[in-house]
Every structure is written in structure tokens, then in C-alpha cells.
Design a protein around this motif. Structure first.
Motif, PDB file in Angstrom:
ATOM      1  N   LEU A   8       0.842  -1.199   0.000  1.00 55.59           N
ATOM      2  CA  LEU A   8       0.000   0.000   0.000  1.00 55.59           C
ATOM      3  C   LEU A   8       0.876   1.248   0.000  1.00 55.59           C
ATOM      4  N   PHE A  28      -7.029   0.802   7.070  1.00 54.59           N
ATOM      5  CA  PHE A  28      -5.917  -0.080   6.690  1.00 54.59           C
ATOM      6  C   PHE A  28      -5.027  -0.414   7.891  1.00 54.59           C
ATOM      7  N   ASN A  29      -4.856   0.544   8.806  1.00 53.56           N
ATOM      8  CA  ASN A  29      -4.087   0.241  10.025  1.00 53.56           C
ATOM      9  C   ASN A  29      -4.724  -0.937  10.768  1.00 53.56           C
ATOM     10  N   GLN A  30      -6.044  -0.869  10.943  1.00 50.09           N
ATOM     11  CA  GLN A  30      -6.739  -1.947  11.658  1.00 50.09           C
ATOM     12  C   GLN A  30      -6.700  -3.248  10.858  1.00 50.09           C
ATOM     13  N   SER A  32      -4.487  -4.301   8.948  1.00 44.14           N
ATOM     14  CA  SER A  32      -3.152  -4.911   8.931  1.00 44.14           C
ATOM     15  C   SER A  32      -2.913  -5.825  10.133  1.00 44.14           C
ATOM     16  N   ALA A  33      -3.836  -5.823  11.094  1.00 43.14           N
ATOM     17  CA  ALA A  33      -3.719  -6.766  12.217  1.00 43.14           C
ATOM     18  C   ALA A  33      -4.131  -8.168  11.792  1.00 43.14           C
ATOM     19  N   ILE A  34      -4.933  -8.254  10.717  1.00 45.64           N
ATOM     20  CA  ILE A  34      -5.431  -9.573  10.302  1.00 45.64           C
ATOM     21  C   ILE A  34      -5.062  -9.947   8.868  1.00 45.64           C
ATOM     22  N   LYS A  35      -4.549  -8.980   8.094  1.00 44.70           N
ATOM     23  CA  LYS A  35      -4.094  -9.248   6.725  1.00 44.70           C
ATOM     24  C   LYS A  35      -2.716  -8.614   6.565  1.00 44.70           C
ATOM     25  N   PRO A  36      -1.818  -9.277   5.843  1.00 41.86           N
ATOM     26  CA  PRO A  36      -0.453  -8.741   5.747  1.00 41.86           C
ATOM     27  C   PRO A  36      -0.367  -7.520   4.826  1.00 41.86           C
ATOM     28  N   PHE A  37       0.156  -6.436   5.357  1.00 43.77           N
ATOM     29  CA  PHE A  37       0.312  -5.189   4.613  1.00 43.77           C
ATOM     30  C   PHE A  37       1.746  -4.690   4.710  1.00 43.77           C
TER      31      PHE A  37
ATOM     32  N   PHE B  63       1.399 -10.946  11.545  1.00 43.75           N
ATOM     33  CA  PHE B  63       1.621  -9.755  10.720  1.00 43.75           C
ATOM     34  C   PHE B  63       2.101  -8.574  11.551  1.00 43.75           C
ATOM     35  N   ILE B  66       0.783  -1.982  10.242  1.00 44.37           N
ATOM     36  CA  ILE B  66       1.312  -0.773   9.619  1.00 44.37           C
ATOM     37  C   ILE B  66       0.855   0.442  10.425  1.00 44.37           C
TER      38      ILE B  66
END
Lengths: 222, 222
Positions: A8, A28-30, A32-37, B63, B66
Motif C-alpha cells: 500500500l 488499513f491500520n486496523q 493490517s492486524a489480520i491481513k499482511p500489509f 503480521f 502498519i
């Protein structure tokens, strides 16, 4: 994109609107706790970027506007490729150099992005990059006449957000949050999007045609 | 406060929730074009403060979350006095040192502030400072049981925001925007508040008792 790392990118420029960036980024911050960013924050230089609009972009005023500073992680020159690239708006883009820098960056990155997202007046710079030619898009409603100057774009005046191909554009400032909700519901899943907004206690507008600001700002019919 | 300069302070700590700060600040940034403001962003040190929660405050995950970095202008030690002091929430306050630092700062500043505003779990640190004793307040609904541990406070479970005396507290994350709308409408004027949200294309919830998240997160009745 749901299993692999999502790359991203978010562009900053002097005088960006804070919520144009922070609204989508709270999602997106939240997420990223459950999906790799992997997040890159891109600006012209590595210096802190202020939301305060440069003096030449706003009418002279008795008061000095207040603002906040965010730190970039990359420059326009050394940024990697992205799956999602987010372009905010803000008063600073009235400065031609600032606007041209972002436009050039969009032009360079667009061929390799999976999705291009713009919030508010950011769509003017996306349009200037030529990537909206012949496509539908929307923009800030208060600044409509100034941001929809590229007539090669099919501008939709009454819309909370618009999707055409892989380009998502939202209306002004807060509309970026509703677009991001719809984007995550589409690209990841509706359940994930709902979980994020329940945790952030945000009730999104889920109808892309909901737009009271079309009337409030007396926009011309399409 | 409408004619004199308003001295606004915003606290940052590692792992603050971006929108807790950026939601209210989008209002105040815009307001500062028409009313004189002086902004201080206060943290423990002058280093950039990241929204990314410290490792010890979140469950171990596959993860890396971010996040973004904002710059402070003052430290807890050299901050001036404020008319309005805003305390955000966020996962980072699960770290006791972080939480205690903010609590001490609230305790030190409260006697000289005109208004104290908290967003989300920020009200836990305001409560810990003792300044909510015997008063009504609200907090984040998802984290309700952890943030309402100070039983000397009259916690209101179903509320978008609560006002008691000069302390305004909002529910989670996005609720800070609705509280800020109501605050500006009360302290400045309803017309100014409406003008700001029309420009940011935000439709605020204007009923402080609107709270679907009370049911969504199965909160106990008061």
C-alpha cells in the motif's frame, strides 16, 4: 490479494487534507492486524510533510492555519511498486509544482498498480495524469468547478464515490472513509469491512449515490 | 474564546489511534482559517510518534501492523497551558508507562484548561487522573470493560458522546468527529460547525444518544 502481502502506498504533499489520508488509513491500520500489509508513505523528500497549506495556495488571512506533520518513508524517486496507491487532496495542490510532482508520480506508478484510489480533490491530479481519460470519476463538491477541469473525464457530480475499472475516486474529505469501506468490502470481504467499522464505531454510507453535498453546494446536473 | 486565540493541545503516545486525533483535528485545522488558533502537539519526547502499537500491547500476530508517524511540537515537560486539551485513545495505552505518562499530564494540565476532550479509550486516562470522579463520561464500546475500570466515574454505556462540566468524552474512534462537531457548535457556533462539515462532506450524528455500537458490542445496561 487477500493472502499475499498487500503493498500500500500513500502520497503526501504540503497542504494535504489530514482526514483524506487518516480516514482511509484508520481502516488499513486496523486491517493490517489480520491481513499482511506493507505501507509506504511517499513524498517529494524525506522531510516531514505538513497539512498546513503553503502561503501561495490560500487567500491572505488574519490567522495562521494550524496543522500537523506526518513522516514519509519514501520519496517519489525511490518508491517501490504498489498494489494500492492512495492519492489525497488538499489545498496545497493549488501550487503547480506540488500538483505536477504528484501527477508525474501517478503517471509513473499507474501501469503497475492494481488499484488507484483518490480522495477529495486528489482526483484532479489523477485526471491530470491522463489515467481517467474516458472514465467516470468524482471529486470534492465544494471545489467542483476547479477540480473537474479535465473534460476528457466523465465527471459524476452526484456520487459519494465512483469506481471505473481499477480507479476508485471519492467525493470530499470524509467521503474517503465510505469509499474505503466499500473498497475493503469488495477486495477483501464484506464481513471484514463491517468488523473494522464496528470497531472504529463508524456507520458508513454504503450507497455510492448518497450525496447530500451535491445539493448543498448547488452542483450543476450531469 | 471566539475572539481571542484558542490554545489547543493534542496529546500523542505510541500506538495512538490515528483517527482519534485526525478526526477532531480536521475540524480544528479548517476552523483555524476563520478563528485564531495556536496548536501544540504534545508527547513524551520530541521524537516522531507512531500509531503502531508497541509489541507488548497487542497479541502476538503473524503480521506486523502498519502505521503512520506524527511529529510533536512540545513534550509533557515543556507544554504550555491550554484552552482545549484533546486526549486520544489507542492500543498503546495498554502499556502502563505510556498510560501513566498521559494520566500525569492530564492531572497537571486540568486545573488550567477550559475544556478537556477525550476520544475513545482516552477517557480511561482522564478517569485515572481523577478528574472524572463523580462525573458522567463514556468510552470505546468494544473495549468497554477494560476502559471503565474506575468506578468513581458514572460511565454511560449508550452514548455517542457525553458532556459533564468542562469534560467532553466520546465513544470509540469515529465518535470523536461527532463530539467535535457538537463541541464547535456549542463553543463557537452552530453555523460554523455546519460550514465545516459541509466543506469536509461529513454528515455528523447530532444526537448524543445515538449509539448502535452499544447493541453491537452487547454492553450491559447502565
Amino acid at each position: 490479494m487477500t493472502d499475499n502481502q498487500t503493498r500500500l502506498g500513500v502520497v503526501l504533499f504540503p497542504g494535504f487534507a489530514l482526514l483524506d489520508v487518516a480516514g482511509p488509513m484508520q481502516f488499513f491500520n486496523q486491517l493490517s492486524a489480520i491481513k499482511p500489509f506493507e505501507l509506504s508513505i511517499i513524498a517529494k523528500t524525506m522531510d516531514a510533510v505538513y497539512t498546513t497549506p503553503p502561503k501561495n495556495t490560500v487567500p491572505e488571512s488574519k490567522f495562521d492555519r494550524i496543522g500537523e506533520a506526518m513522516l514519509p518513508t519514501h520519496t517519489f524517486d525511490n518508491a517501490p511498486e504498489f498494489d494500492i496507491l492512495l492519492i489525497p487532496g488538499g489545498l496545497g495542490m493549488r501550487d503547480e509544482t506540488i500538483s505536477n510532482d504528484v501527477t508525474s508520480f501517478v503517471k509513473k506508478q499507474y501501469p503497475t498498480v492494481k488499484y488507484l484510489l483518490s480522495v477529495c480533490t486528489g482526483s484532479l491530479m489523477v485526471a491530470a495524469a491522463g489515467v481517467l481519460d474516458g472514465r467516470k470519476a468524482t471529486s470534492n463538491k465544494f471545489a467542483w468547478s476547479q477540480t473537474t477541469v479535465h473534460k476528457t473525464v466523465d465527471w459524476i457530480p452526484k456520487a459519494r464515490w465512483v469506481v471505473d475499472g481499477n480507479i476508485w475516486s471519492s467525493s470530499g474529505v470524509a467521503a474517503g472513509m465510505d469509499m474505503t469501506y466499500a473498497f475493503i468490502a469488495t477486495i477483501f470481504s464484506p464481513d471484514i469491512a463491517k468488523e473494522l467499522t464496528n470497531k472504529m464505531e463508524y456507520e458508513p454510507h454504503t450507497n455510492s449515490e448518497w450525496d447530500p453535498f451535491y445539493e448543498i453546494w448547488n452542483l450543476p446536473p450531469k
